[in-house]
Design an enzyme around this catalytic site. Structure first.
Site, PDB file in Angstrom:
ATOM      1  N   ASP A  13      29.792 -58.698  -6.272  1.00  0.00           N
ATOM      2  CA  ASP A  13      28.577 -58.057  -5.762  1.00  0.00           C
ATOM      3  C   ASP A  13      27.321 -58.551  -6.463  1.00  0.00           C
ATOM      4  OD1 ASP A  13      29.639 -56.495  -3.833  1.00  0.00           O
ATOM      5  OD2 ASP A  13      29.562 -54.616  -4.935  1.00  0.00           O
TER       6      ASP A  13
ATOM      7  N   LYS B  48      24.736 -57.432  -1.614  1.00  0.00           N
ATOM      8  CA  LYS B  48      23.922 -56.722  -0.624  1.00  0.00           C
ATOM      9  C   LYS B  48      22.672 -56.190  -1.289  1.00  0.00           C
ATOM     10  CE  LYS B  48      28.113 -54.827   1.506  1.00  0.00           C
ATOM     11  NZ  LYS B  48      28.827 -53.565   1.782  1.00  0.00           N
TER      12      LYS B  48
ATOM     13  N   MET C 149      20.575 -45.229  -4.725  1.00  0.00           N
ATOM     14  CA  MET C 149      20.056 -45.916  -3.537  1.00  0.00           C
ATOM     15  C   MET C 149      18.995 -45.081  -2.809  1.00  0.00           C
ATOM     16  SD  MET C 149      23.765 -47.287  -2.175  1.00  0.00           S
ATOM     17  CE  MET C 149      24.453 -45.630  -2.319  1.00  0.00           C
TER      18      MET C 149
END
Length: 498
Positions: free
Chosen positions: A36, A58, A171
């Protein structure tokens, strides 16, 4: 065919040292590593050279690969008999979608194992000086996603506002103002402390402390960039007392290290311990020469009176060759001279102490020290690099016998794309520990990097290196008082405190 297996590994919140022992062991044996954006790339240095690396990072609204495709990739590689590591930032099961990946592996009859990691909501707060629980402030903790599956979904702010524990939103940067407003509208005290932690546990970590009402009034919101955590609760008031990470003397300072890769570790580790973000840009690589001449010199060591070392590499290559056929007793009759602390430390790693070492770690001082005791009958063996300065030879050759054996040479390293991009982000300091690191570095880089580093402060290990820096038209910002790696560290620390 060998049966494959998948390890869903939590890499921790960013600091490479926070990975678990089990996680590191999985990386070392993996045939395939699917990693990641938030997994520290330094962890990839521990994989097998033959391992296949697949980046699936991402960012917000920017996905290298869709989640369904990532999950299928794990299945396909495992069914091909591979040992696969899915390396995730934080913990696989804390907003990491590890559960979804595990389900697909189960449905395809693929063996898998979960290796938990430190989640950023706990580790990131700790590095920000915030204990997620505290007897006087919070007896519970709540980890909440700020990015729901559907944009139409809404967090249950009525329930969240009633909680007395610490709230941590993952997030949630794009939704920051809505989160603050939702909590206040549901009864949360507008003066409740908030911490906004960007790049938690990284050397670039930045923490902003504020309150819910200040966020609603648009204070600080433009300064926060993902990946960031949003922590809400009175535990944030303890930051001043418990902050150990952002208070490090070199926190957030970017330092370029140009030493050869096999020599850089001690400097890199020391800088990182002081909080610096280190850009490893080795400008030289050590290439051993055909050492028949060294073999011959070792075979007739009994004819020498002195053995002189001028570098760590010289010690290592000489001792490895010596120990192929003999042991350290072969050196028992020799007086051993070392140019400085790093070289002496390398000698000591082989159980050998120097007899002579100058106070200032330069060839002129070493030669002067030797001149005090050699005679016409003395015979010196000098194993060292091709192209080394000839000052030792010139100062000693008329006073005694000296045999120079060129056992290695330094060549210019290639600049890889990842390091090039790091250099283009600029740096606060660049360290040079030899003349060759200077010459090679300025040959390696292009005009774009050179322009980006115009304001970077150059730290030199000593006068010879400083002279080479000036020959390249650059200004030495500071030179180490003691010509050693410790001296370089002390110099950067002094400069950072100005």
């Amino acid at each position: 065919m060998k049966k494959g297996k998948v390890y869903l590994v939590g890499a921790g919140p960013g600091d490479a040292g926070l990975i678990t022992v089990n996680g590191m062991n999985a990386i070392k044996k993996a045939d395939v590593i699917v990693y990641d954006r938030l997994a520290n790339p330094k962890l990839l240095k521990y994989n097998q050279k033959s391992a296949k690396l697949v980046y699936v990072g991402k960012a917000s609204k920017e996905h290298t690969m869709k989640q369904e495709d990532i999950s299928q990739l794990l299945v396909d590689e495992a069914l091909a008999g591979k040992t696969v590591v899915r390396l995730k930032g934080g913990d696989p099961y804390v907003f990491g979608r590890g559960g979804e990946e595990g389900q697909l592996l189960y449905q395809n009859n693929v063996d898998f194992e979960i290796i938990p990691g430190i989640t950023s909501g706990i580790g990131g707060l700790a590095y920000a000086g915030i204990p997620i629980t505290h007897r006087d402030h919070a007896s519970s903790l709540h980890l909440i996603t700020g990015h729901l599956k559907s944009e139409e979904d809404e967090l249950n702010y009525d329930a969240l506002a009633k909680l007395d524990g610490t709230l941590v939103f993952y997030m949630g940067v794009a939704n920051l103002k809505n989160i603050a407003k939702g909590l206040c509208d549901s009864g949360k005290d507008p003066k409740t402390p908030v911490a906004l932690i960007s790049w938690a546990t990284h050397p670039s970590q930045k923490t902003i402390t504020t309150t819910l009402d200040e966020i609603i009034n648009d204070r600080f919101t433009d300064e926060v960039r993902p990946p960031s955590l949003i922590a809400v609760g009175t535990v944030i008031n303890l930051k001043k007392e418990l902050d150990f990470f952002e208070s490090k003397p070199l926190h957030s300072k970017r330092v370029i290290v140009t030493r050869a890769r096999n020599q850089a570790s001690s400097l890199v580790e020391a800088l990182e311990d002081l909080g610096a973000m280190v850009i490893e840009c080795p400008s030289i690589k050590i290439v051993e020469k055909n050492n028949n001449e060294l073999k011959e010199a070792i075979a007739k060591l009994d004819s020498y009176t002195h053995l002189v070392f001028t570098s760590q590499n010289g010690v290592r290559i000489f001792m490895e060759e010596l120990l192929e056929s003999f042991d350290a007793r072969k050196l028992s009759h020799l007086k051993i001279a070392s140019i400085g602390e790093a070289t002496s430390k390398e000698l000591l790693s082989y159980g050998i102490k120097y007899d002579l070492m100058p106070e200032r770690f330069v060839a002129e001082e070493l030669a002067a020290l030797l001149l005090e005791e050699v005679t016409k009958d003395s015979k010196i063996l000098l194993p060292r690099a091709e192209g080394a300065r000839d000052v030792l030879i010139k100062m000693l050759e008329d006073k005694c016998n000296i045999d120079e054996v060129k056992i290695y040479k330094s060549e210019i390293e290639e600049l890889d794309e990842e390091t090039r991009n790091e250099l283009l982000d600029g740096a606060d300091y660049i360290t040079f520990t030899s003349s060759s690191t200077v010459s090679n570095f300025y040959e390696m880089i292009d005009e774009n990097i050179l322009k980006k580093l115009e304001e970077t402060k150059i730290i030199s290990i000593g006068p010879i290196t400083s002279e080479t820096i000036k020959e390249h038209g650059k200004k030495v910002h500071a030179q180490a008082e003691s010509y050693s790696i410790d001296g370089v560290l002390e110099t950067i620390l002094m400069e950072a405190q100005k």
